[in-house]
Design an enzyme around this catalytic site. Structure first.
Site, short mmCIF file in Angstrom:
data_model
loop_
_atom_site.label_atom_id
_atom_site.label_comp_id
_atom_site.label_asym_id
_atom_site.label_seq_id
_atom_site.Cartn_x
_atom_site.Cartn_y
_atom_site.Cartn_z
N GLY A 169 0.83 -1.19 0.00
CA GLY A 169 0.00 0.00 0.00
C GLY A 169 0.87 1.24 0.00
N GLY A 170 0.32 2.31 0.55
CA GLY A 170 1.05 3.58 0.61
C GLY A 170 2.35 3.47 1.37
C1 HXC Z 1 -3.04 -4.14 12.55
C2 HXC Z 1 -2.01 -6.03 11.78
C3 HXC Z 1 -1.84 -5.45 10.52
C4 HXC Z 1 -2.30 -4.13 10.33
C5 HXC Z 1 -1.02 -7.41 10.45
N1 HXC Z 1 -1.51 -7.26 11.68
N2 HXC Z 1 -1.23 -6.34 9.70
N3 HXC Z 1 -2.61 -5.38 12.78
N4 HXC Z 1 -2.88 -3.52 11.38
N5 HXC Z 1 -2.15 -3.50 9.18
C6 HXC Z 1 -1.46 -8.21 12.77
C7 HXC Z 1 -2.35 -9.40 12.52
O1 HXC Z 1 -3.65 -9.12 12.95
C8 HXC Z 1 -1.68 -10.46 13.37
O2 HXC Z 1 -2.05 -10.26 14.71
C9 HXC Z 1 -0.24 -10.10 13.27
O3 HXC Z 1 -0.17 -8.75 12.85
C10 HXC Z 1 0.51 -10.95 12.26
O4 HXC Z 1 -0.24 -10.95 11.07
P1 HXC Z 1 -0.57 -12.31 10.28
O5 HXC Z 1 -1.65 -11.97 9.33
O6 HXC Z 1 -0.80 -13.41 11.25
O7 HXC Z 1 0.79 -12.57 9.53
P2 HXC Z 1 1.03 -13.13 8.08
O8 HXC Z 1 0.19 -14.33 7.83
O9 HXC Z 1 2.49 -13.25 7.95
O10 HXC Z 1 0.51 -11.99 7.09
C11 HXC Z 1 1.15 -10.74 7.07
C12 HXC Z 1 0.34 -9.76 6.22
C13 HXC Z 1 -1.13 -9.76 6.70
C14 HXC Z 1 0.42 -10.17 4.74
C15 HXC Z 1 0.99 -8.39 6.37
O11 HXC Z 1 -1.16 -9.58 8.12
C16 HXC Z 1 -1.93 -8.66 6.10
O12 HXC Z 1 -2.39 -8.80 4.96
N6 HXC Z 1 -2.16 -7.61 6.86
C17 HXC Z 1 -2.98 -6.49 6.42
C18 HXC Z 1 -2.22 -5.69 5.44
C19 HXC Z 1 -2.96 -4.46 5.06
O13 HXC Z 1 -3.99 -4.53 4.36
N7 HXC Z 1 -2.49 -3.33 5.59
C20 HXC Z 1 -3.06 -2.08 5.27
C21 HXC Z 1 -2.40 -1.68 3.95
S1 HXC Z 1 -2.85 -0.11 3.44
P3 HXC Z 1 -2.25 -11.47 15.73
O14 HXC Z 1 -2.62 -10.81 17.01
O15 HXC Z 1 -3.30 -12.33 15.16
O16 HXC Z 1 -0.92 -12.15 15.77
C22 HXC Z 1 -1.71 0.83 4.09
C23 HXC Z 1 -1.97 2.23 3.77
C24 HXC Z 1 -0.79 3.07 4.07
O17 HXC Z 1 -0.81 0.44 4.72
C25 HXC Z 1 -1.10 4.41 3.48
C26 HXC Z 1 0.01 5.35 3.66
C27 HXC Z 1 -0.26 6.63 2.96
#
Ligand code: HXC
Length: 510
Positions: A169-170
C-alpha cells in the site's frame, strides 16, 4: 531503590520481548531475524542506544486499549557503523505485525529529526503489515509525517531502506523516497496493491513473490537496488554501503587509507578493446582495475545492465562510477539505463561524491517501444543530471562515443572537468558505416567505393583526434595509465567550486 531498579529491568525485558516468544519463534521459523537482532548485526558491537522503548499506542477502539506492547512495533535509536553515527528504525513484526500507528510514526519521526540535526544517515528496516488498521486515519497521518521527513532529508542525509518483510500500500512510498532500497530474497515484498486486488481488478494471476518480490524489483521495475539471500547479508551490505558515503551533505565522504598506489599501471588495459569494433568486452574489468584495491560496490547490478553504476575509491576518496557496458545491448542508452544513471549521478552530486564516467556508447537505443515509452524525456533526465552536477567530473572515452549519447555521457559540453580518451576512441555523429550510407547514398551500389568512403570517414572521425583538436578532449591517454591520470585529475579538482544561478529549484524532466 533496588526494587525500583529491578522494576526498570523487568520493564526493559518485557519491551525487548516484543510480541512474545511465540511470535519471535515464528519469525525465526521463517528464516527472519527479529527487529533487535537485525540492529545487532547492523551496528558496531555494543554501540546501539535505544530510544522510546516504553512508548505505547493511544488507540482505544476495537479492544486495543487492552493490548499494549511497549515500543509499539518499532525499535528506534542510534549507534555507530565503523565508528560513525547512524540512526535506525527497525519495525518489529512480532508486535501487531509491525503495523504503523500514530505513536510508531512519532518514534520514527523523532529519530529522523535528530539525524537531520546532527547530520547522520538513517537506515529504515521495514517489516510491517502497513497502516495500523484499528487506528484508521491517525495511522495514515503517521505515514504522511514520515514521508514529509523523507523528503526534507533527501539530499541532506543519506537514507537507506531495507525491505525485510511485507511492505504494501502507501507504505511503499517511504522507502521509495529514500536513496537506496535493499530487499531480502523470498521474505520481502513491495507493492501498491497485492495479488488479491490485482486478481479482482485486472484478472491477472500472480503471487506475492512474482508481483513484488526481490527479483521483481531488482530486475524488472528497478525500484530496489540490491537483493540479498538473508537478513545478515543485507545488514552487512548496508554497513559496506555506508562506508562509502558521507554522514551528510555538509561533510566530505570518508577517506579510507589504502595500500594501492596511485602510480599503479595496468598493462592489461592496453589490450582490453577488441580488434573488431563491434565485439563486446567487459567494462567491469576496466572499473575493477582502476579503483583502489579492486573494490567496486555496484548499485542496481541486475537492472539495465547496459549501464553500470556504483561506488569505488580512488586514492582513498569515494567516487561514483557510471559506465556503458558493451556486453549488454552494445552499451546503448535506453529508458531504463538513462533513469538508472540519472538517479545515481544526482545522488553523487547531493553528497559531494566525484563522478567518473567510462564511455563506450553507440547511441540511444532505436525502437518504437523506446520512442513511445518516452526515451526523449527519460534520456533528458541523464543529460540534466550530468549538467547540473557540480562535483568533480572526469570522463574517459574508451571506444565509441556517438551522437547525442556522446554529449550526454559526461562530455566537456555538459561541464565535465577533465575529459580523456583512449587512442581507440571513436567520437562521431554515428558509426562509419551508417554515416557513409547516408552521406553517399547514391553510391550504395558500388561496394568498392563505399569501402573507400568508409575508410576515409574512419580516418577522419573514428579516432579521438578530431575532438582533441577542438579541445573537447583534454588528452589522449594510454589505457594502462588510466588510474594514475584519474587520480591526478581528482587531486587537482579537490577544491572545485561552482556557483549556480539563483532559483528555487530546477525543473528536470521527471
Ligand atoms: C493491525 C495487523 C496489521 C495491520 C497485520 N496485523 N497487519 N494489525 N494492522 N495492518 C497483525 C495481525 O492481525 C496479526 O495479529 C499479526 O499482525 C501478524 O499478522 P498475520 O496476518 O498473522 O501474519 P502473516 O500471515 O504473515 O501476514 C502478514 C500480512 C497480513 C500479509 C501483512 O497480516 C496482512 O495482509 N495484513 C494487512 C495488510 C494491510 O492490508 N495493511 C493495510 C495496507 S494499506 P495477531 O494478534 O493475530 O498475531 C496501508 C496504507 C498506508 O498500509 C497508506 C500510507 C499513505
Amino acid at each position: 531503590m533496588r526494587e525500583i531498579v529491578e522494576a526498570l529491568e523487568e520493564k526493559r525485558a518485557l519491551a525487548r520481548l516484543g510480541g512474545g516468544q511465540n511470535r519471535i519463534d515464528a519469525q525465526h521459523k521463517r528464516g527472519k531475524l527479529t527487529a533487535r537482532e537485525r540492529i545487532d548485526v547492523l551496528f558496531d558491537p555494543d554501540s546501539f542506544e535505544e530510544w522510546d522503548m516504553f512508548v505505547e499506542h493511544r488507540c482505544i477502539d476495537f479492544g486495543m486499549e487492552k493490548t499494549q506492547i511497549p515500543g509499539d512495533g518499532v525499535v528506534t535509536g542510534y549507534g555507530t557503523v565503523n565508528g560513525r553515527p547512524v540512526f535506525v528504525f527497525s519495525q518489529d513484526f512480532t508486535v501487531f505485525g509491525g503495523s504503523l500507528s500514530e505513536a510508531h510514526a512519532e518514534k520514527i519521526a523523532k529519530i529522523m529529526d535528530t539525524a537531520m540535526k546532527i547530520g547522520a544517515p538513517v537506515v529504515g528496516l521495514n517489516d510491517s503489515g502497513g497502516a495500523r488498521i484499528q487506528e484508521g486515519v491517525a495511522s495514515l497521518a503517521g505515514y504522511a509525517t514520515v514521508f514529509a521527513r523523507n523528503v526534507d532529508a533527501s539530499g541532506v542525509i543519506p537514507q537507506i531502506s531495507v525491505i525485510m518483510g511485507p511492505c504494501a500500500g502507501g507504505a511503499v512510498y517511504s522507502p521509495a523516497l529514500t536513496d537506496f532500497i535493499f530487499m531480502v530474497k523470498e521474505e520481502s515484498h513491495m507493492y501498491v496493491t497485492g495479488p488479491d486486488v490485482v486478481r479482482t481488478v485486472t484478472h491477472e494471476e500472480i503471487d506475492h513473490e512474482g508481483l513484488g518480490g526481490a527479483s521483481a524489483h531488482t530486475v524488472k521495475s528497478g525500484v530496489a537496488d540490491l537483493a540479498f539471500e538473508n537478513d545478515v547479508e543485507a545488514m552487512l551490505y548496508v554497513r559496506r554501503l555506508l562506508n562509502f558515503l558521507p554522514s551528510s551533505n555538509k561533510v566530505p565522504p570518508p577517506v579510507r587509507p589504502n595500500f594501492d598506489s596511485i602510480e599503479r599501471v595496468e598493462m592489461s588495459l592496453d589490450t582490453l578493446i577488441p580488434e573488431n569494433p563491434n565485439a563486446p568486452y567487459d567494462m567491469k574489468e576496466l572499473i575493477v582495475k582502476v579503483v583502489d584495491e579492486e573494490l567496486f560496490f555496484e548499485i542496481k547490478p541486475d537492472y539495465a545492465g547496459n549501464i553500470i553504476t556504483g561506488f569505488g575509491r580512488m586514492n582513498g576518496q569515494t567516487v561514483g562510477i557510471v559506465a556503458n557496458q558493451p556486453m549488454v545491448l552494445a552499451g546503448c542508452l535506453d529508458i531504463d539505463a538513462s533513469v538508472k544513471a540519472a538517479r545515481f549521478v544526482r545522488f553523487c552530486d547531493c553528497f559531494n561524491i566525484p563522478i567518473i564516467t567510462f564511455v563506450d556508447v553507440p547511441g540511444f537505443l532505436p525502437g518504437v517501444n523506446q520512442e513511445h515509452g518516452g526515451i526523449i524525456r527519460h534520456g533528458a533526465k541523464l543529460l540534466f543530471a550530468y549538467t547540473e552536477a557540480t562535483v568533480p567530473k572526469v570522463t574517459v572515452i574508451t571506444r565509441k562515443s556517438y551522437g547525442g549519447a556522446y554529449d550526454v555521457m559526461g562530455s566537456k559540453h555538459m561541464r565535465a572537468d577533465v575529459n580523456f580518451a583512449w587512442p581507440t576512441a571513436e567520437i562521431a555523429v554515428m558509426g562509419p558505416k551508417g554515416a557513409v550510407e547516408i552521406i553517399f547514398r547514391s553510391e550504395l551500389g558500388d561496394a568498392d567505393k563505399i569501402a573507400e568512403r568508409t575508410e576515409a570517414y574512419k580516418g577522419k572521425f573514428a579516432n579521438p583526434f578530431a575532438a582533441g583538436r577542438r579541445g573537447f578532449i583534454d588528452d589522449v591517454i594510454h589505457p594502462h595509465s588510466t588510474r594514475r591520470r584519474i587520480c591526478k585529475a581528482l587531486t587537482m579538482l579537490r577544491n572545485k567550486s561552482v556557483v549556480l544561478p539563483q532559483r528555487k529549484h530546477p525543473n528536470p524532466p521527471l
